[in-house]
Design an enzyme around this catalytic site. Sequence first.
Site, PDB file in Angstrom:
ATOM      1  N   THR A  34      29.012  82.991  17.117  1.00 56.66           N
ATOM      2  CA  THR A  34      28.248  82.384  18.204  1.00 56.66           C
ATOM      3  C   THR A  34      26.832  82.961  18.290  1.00 56.66           C
ATOM      4  O   THR A  34      25.841  82.213  18.274  1.00 56.66           O
ATOM      5  CB  THR A  34      28.980  82.626  19.551  1.00 56.66           C
ATOM      6  OG1 THR A  34      30.328  82.198  19.406  1.00 56.66           O
ATOM      7  CG2 THR A  34      28.336  81.868  20.687  1.00 56.66           C
ATOM      8  N   VAL A  35      26.726  84.280  18.385  1.00 57.20           N
ATOM      9  CA  VAL A  35      25.403  84.890  18.526  1.00 57.20           C
ATOM     10  C   VAL A  35      24.671  84.887  17.180  1.00 57.20           C
ATOM     11  O   VAL A  35      23.473  84.595  17.110  1.00 57.20           O
ATOM     12  CB  VAL A  35      25.511  86.327  19.090  1.00 57.20           C
ATOM     13  CG1 VAL A  35      24.128  86.917  19.317  1.00 57.20           C
ATOM     14  CG2 VAL A  35      26.281  86.323  20.402  1.00 57.20           C
ATOM     15  N   LYS A 119      28.835  95.806  22.191  1.00 59.24           N
ATOM     16  CA  LYS A 119      28.993  96.755  23.314  1.00 59.24           C
ATOM     17  C   LYS A 119      30.154  97.706  23.084  1.00 59.24           C
ATOM     18  O   LYS A 119      30.093  98.873  23.458  1.00 59.24           O
ATOM     19  CB  LYS A 119      29.135  96.010  24.637  1.00 59.24           C
ATOM     20  CG  LYS A 119      30.348  95.138  24.762  1.00 59.24           C
ATOM     21  CD  LYS A 119      30.199  94.110  25.859  1.00 59.24           C
ATOM     22  CE  LYS A 119      29.626  92.837  25.337  1.00 59.24           C
ATOM     23  NZ  LYS A 119      30.212  91.603  25.605  1.00 59.24           N
ATOM     24  N   VAL A 146      24.203  94.788  26.583  1.00 58.98           N
ATOM     25  CA  VAL A 146      24.426  94.739  28.039  1.00 58.98           C
ATOM     26  C   VAL A 146      23.409  93.799  28.654  1.00 58.98           C
ATOM     27  O   VAL A 146      22.210  93.960  28.428  1.00 58.98           O
ATOM     28  CB  VAL A 146      24.241  96.128  28.681  1.00 58.98           C
ATOM     29  CG1 VAL A 146      24.471  96.052  30.189  1.00 58.98           C
ATOM     30  CG2 VAL A 146      25.174  97.141  28.063  1.00 58.98           C
ATOM     31  N   GLY A 148      22.447  90.670  28.112  1.00 62.68           N
ATOM     32  CA  GLY A 148      21.606  90.203  27.012  1.00 62.68           C
ATOM     33  C   GLY A 148      20.401  89.375  27.439  1.00 62.68           C
ATOM     34  O   GLY A 148      19.402  89.340  26.734  1.00 62.68           O
ATOM     35  N   ILE A 150      18.520  89.808  30.174  1.00 63.71           N
ATOM     36  CA  ILE A 150      17.489  90.519  30.939  1.00 63.71           C
ATOM     37  C   ILE A 150      17.227  91.879  30.275  1.00 63.71           C
ATOM     38  O   ILE A 150      18.103  92.425  29.629  1.00 63.71           O
ATOM     39  CB  ILE A 150      17.907  90.734  32.423  1.00 63.71           C
ATOM     40  CG1 ILE A 150      19.294  91.399  32.496  1.00 63.71           C
ATOM     41  CG2 ILE A 150      17.893  89.442  33.190  1.00 63.71           C
ATOM     42  CD1 ILE A 150      19.682  91.792  33.892  1.00 63.71           C
ATOM     43  N   GLU A 204      36.850  83.202  27.380  1.00 70.08           N
ATOM     44  CA  GLU A 204      37.421  83.049  26.048  1.00 70.08           C
ATOM     45  C   GLU A 204      38.879  82.638  26.135  1.00 70.08           C
ATOM     46  O   GLU A 204      39.517  82.776  27.189  1.00 70.08           O
ATOM     47  CB  GLU A 204      37.287  84.359  25.294  1.00 70.08           C
ATOM     48  CG  GLU A 204      35.830  84.732  25.134  1.00 70.08           C
ATOM     49  CD  GLU A 204      35.612  85.874  24.176  1.00 70.08           C
ATOM     50  OE1 GLU A 204      36.490  86.136  23.347  1.00 70.08           O
ATOM     51  OE2 GLU A 204      34.552  86.492  24.280  1.00 70.08           O
ATOM     52  N   LYS A 219      30.204  98.041  29.183  1.00 78.02           N
ATOM     53  CA  LYS A 219      28.791  97.935  29.585  1.00 78.02           C
ATOM     54  C   LYS A 219      28.407  99.089  30.507  1.00 78.02           C
ATOM     55  O   LYS A 219      27.303  99.623  30.419  1.00 78.02           O
ATOM     56  CB  LYS A 219      28.545  96.595  30.287  1.00 78.02           C
ATOM     57  CG  LYS A 219      28.677  95.399  29.347  1.00 78.02           C
ATOM     58  CD  LYS A 219      28.655  94.118  30.145  1.00 78.02           C
ATOM     59  CE  LYS A 219      28.811  92.900  29.258  1.00 78.02           C
ATOM     60  NZ  LYS A 219      29.118  91.689  30.038  1.00 78.02           N
TER      61      LYS A 219
HETATM   62  N1  LIG Z   1      28.941  85.701  22.835  1.00 81.45           N
HETATM   63  C1  LIG Z   1      28.129  86.264  23.731  1.00 81.45           C
HETATM   64  O1  LIG Z   1      27.653  85.631  24.681  1.00 81.45           O
HETATM   65  C2  LIG Z   1      27.745  87.724  23.576  1.00 81.45           C
HETATM   66  C3  LIG Z   1      26.868  88.293  24.526  1.00 81.45           C
HETATM   67  C4  LIG Z   1      26.462  89.635  24.363  1.00 81.45           C
HETATM   68  C5  LIG Z   1      26.991  90.366  23.308  1.00 81.45           C
HETATM   69  N2  LIG Z   1      27.862  89.787  22.417  1.00 81.45           N
HETATM   70  C6  LIG Z   1      28.345  90.611  21.312  1.00 81.45           C
HETATM   71  O2  LIG Z   1      27.846  90.061  20.098  1.00 81.45           O
HETATM   72  C7  LIG Z   1      28.785  90.291  19.043  1.00 81.45           C
HETATM   73  C8  LIG Z   1      29.144  88.960  18.399  1.00 81.45           C
HETATM   74  O3  LIG Z   1      29.713  88.126  19.390  1.00 81.45           O
HETATM   75  P1  LIG Z   1      30.030  86.587  19.091  1.00 81.45           P
HETATM   76  O4  LIG Z   1      30.375  85.986  20.396  1.00 81.45           O
HETATM   77  O5  LIG Z   1      28.973  85.999  18.254  1.00 81.45           O
HETATM   78  O6  LIG Z   1      31.379  86.748  18.214  1.00 81.45           O
HETATM   79  P2  LIG Z   1      32.003  85.673  17.209  1.00 81.45           P
HETATM   80  O7  LIG Z   1      31.607  84.308  17.577  1.00 81.45           O
HETATM   81  O8  LIG Z   1      33.450  86.025  17.105  1.00 81.45           O
HETATM   82  O9  LIG Z   1      31.280  86.014  15.817  1.00 81.45           O
HETATM   83  C9  LIG Z   1      31.607  87.124  15.026  1.00 81.45           C
HETATM   84  C10 LIG Z   1      31.368  86.741  13.585  1.00 81.45           C
HETATM   85  O10 LIG Z   1      31.548  87.904  12.782  1.00 81.45           O
HETATM   86  C11 LIG Z   1      32.503  87.630  11.766  1.00 81.45           C
HETATM   87  N3  LIG Z   1      33.277  88.837  11.517  1.00 81.45           N
HETATM   88  C12 LIG Z   1      34.009  89.529  12.407  1.00 81.45           C
HETATM   89  N4  LIG Z   1      34.585  90.582  11.818  1.00 81.45           N
HETATM   90  C13 LIG Z   1      34.224  90.537  10.522  1.00 81.45           C
HETATM   91  C14 LIG Z   1      34.538  91.341   9.404  1.00 81.45           C
HETATM   92  N5  LIG Z   1      35.346  92.408   9.486  1.00 81.45           N
HETATM   93  N6  LIG Z   1      33.996  91.024   8.212  1.00 81.45           N
HETATM   94  C15 LIG Z   1      33.188  89.955   8.105  1.00 81.45           C
HETATM   95  N7  LIG Z   1      32.862  89.129   9.115  1.00 81.45           N
HETATM   96  C16 LIG Z   1      33.382  89.431  10.324  1.00 81.45           C
HETATM   97  C17 LIG Z   1      33.376  86.526  12.327  1.00 81.45           C
HETATM   98  O11 LIG Z   1      33.970  85.806  11.274  1.00 81.45           O
HETATM   99  P3  LIG Z   1      35.239  84.821  11.545  1.00 81.45           P
HETATM  100  O12 LIG Z   1      34.645  83.493  11.870  1.00 81.45           O
HETATM  101  O13 LIG Z   1      35.999  84.855  10.284  1.00 81.45           O
HETATM  102  O14 LIG Z   1      36.019  85.419  12.694  1.00 81.45           O
HETATM  103  C18 LIG Z   1      32.352  85.686  13.088  1.00 81.45           C
HETATM  104  O15 LIG Z   1      31.693  84.764  12.246  1.00 81.45           O
HETATM  105  C19 LIG Z   1      29.976  91.012  19.698  1.00 81.45           C
HETATM  106  O16 LIG Z   1      29.818  92.400  19.526  1.00 81.45           O
HETATM  107  C20 LIG Z   1      29.853  90.630  21.167  1.00 81.45           C
HETATM  108  O17 LIG Z   1      30.415  91.603  22.015  1.00 81.45           O
HETATM  109  C21 LIG Z   1      28.232  88.489  22.534  1.00 81.45           C
END
Ligand SMILES: NC(=O)c1ccc[n+]([C@@H]2O[C@H](COP(=O)([O-])OP(=O)(O)OC[C@H]3O[C@@H](n4cnc5c(N)ncnc54)[C@H](OP(=O)(O)O)[C@@H]3O)[C@@H](O)[C@H]2O)c1
Length: 291
Positions: A34-35, A119, A146, A148, A150, A204, A219
């Site tokens: 997603t990010v 985080k 934390v 994100g 602001i 989620e 956080k």
């Molecule tokens: N979403 C938000 O709004 C948000 C806000 C602030 C912070 N964050 C932080 O940003 C980070 C990413 O979040 P997200 O929501 O983007 O997560 P996500 O959608 O689950 O994306 C994670 C990506 O990383 C890949 N991945 C995970 N483990 C892996 C591994 N061992 N080897 C290779 N690829 C791997 C996943 O592949 P697969 O598709 O195969 O699973 C997926 O494509 C997290 O730390 C989250 O806490 C997110």
Amino acid sequence: MAPRPESKVADQIAPERSVSAGRKFKIALAGFGTVGRSVAKLLSQNPHGPLILTHIFNRNIERKKVDWIPGHVRWTEQIEDVLASDADILVELMGGLEPAGEWVSQALRAGKSVVTANKLLIADRGPELLRLARQTGRQLQFGASVAGGIPAIIAIQEGLAGDRLYRIAGILNGTCNYILTKMEATGAGFDSALKEAQELGFAEADPTSDVEGYDARAKLVILTQAGLRVNVRSEQIPCAPISPIDAVDFGYARELNCTIRQISIAQKDTKNGLRLLAAVRPTPPLCALCG
Ligand SMILES: NC(=O)c1ccc[n+]([C@@H]2O[C@H](COP(=O)([O-])OP(=O)(O)OC[C@H]3O[C@@H](n4cnc5c(N)ncnc54)[C@H](OP(=O)(O)O)[C@@H]3O)[C@@H](O)[C@H]2O)c1
């Protein structure tokens, strides 16, 4: 406004002073979820800018490929391709403790700076990774981990650098805030408010981390380390779920001139000890936030 972690990640990749120096930075992205996709989009919008996306790493990479990524970008499922590359900065957006932690360490040792929104990782190993970054003369930026949308971390670390903070309190989890606000406004039960949040993409499929308070706790650890300058571990912070709250509880709370929110509080006492709490409870808003 919805938080935009990808904007914060993009900001942190290129501090203004470095960009104005006219340097170009090669960026390797780890995690195309997603990010990660949103960050890649921001980076791809300005192909002649100072930030050049060079690598995208993800497991099972074939299913991730999209046609809007510039042709020169290398897609890979081997982290070694990234670690051995000439990328200046690793942007870690995979999440989780491992292997993300090991790969962030390896990237710093390989002379790369790291930007992460992770985080869990920063809450668990932030001080150690920051030490490693200092030793290797590189940067570890985690402002997107934390609040994100602001500039919370940078405001604490730079804007308030000359101040001494004693207390941090606030609502740190948007999912819980949505659910509790909905319950309060409509009289919905917890389960139906959660279901609606999931349908709208605010929660989620597995809401455990949000509902149990683990997300807010991670956080709070980061804010406590950055703001109160105290190293604290997640396990030291009591954490209460919001799932036992019933719609009727808002009625009782109202009678006490209260409402119910998941409030995270970290407080340093005057003798330099630390009293910490990450909890959900009926709290008069002014008392919760202003003491
Ligand atoms: N979403 C938000 O709004 C948000 C806000 C602030 C912070 N964050 C932080 O940003 C980070 C990413 O979040 P997200 O929501 O983007 O997560 P996500 O959608 O689950 O994306 C994670 C990506 O990383 C890949 N991945 C995970 N483990 C892996 C591994 N061992 N080897 C290779 N690829 C791997 C996943 O592949 P697969 O598709 O195969 O699973 C997926 O494509 C997290 O730390 C989250 O806490 C997110």
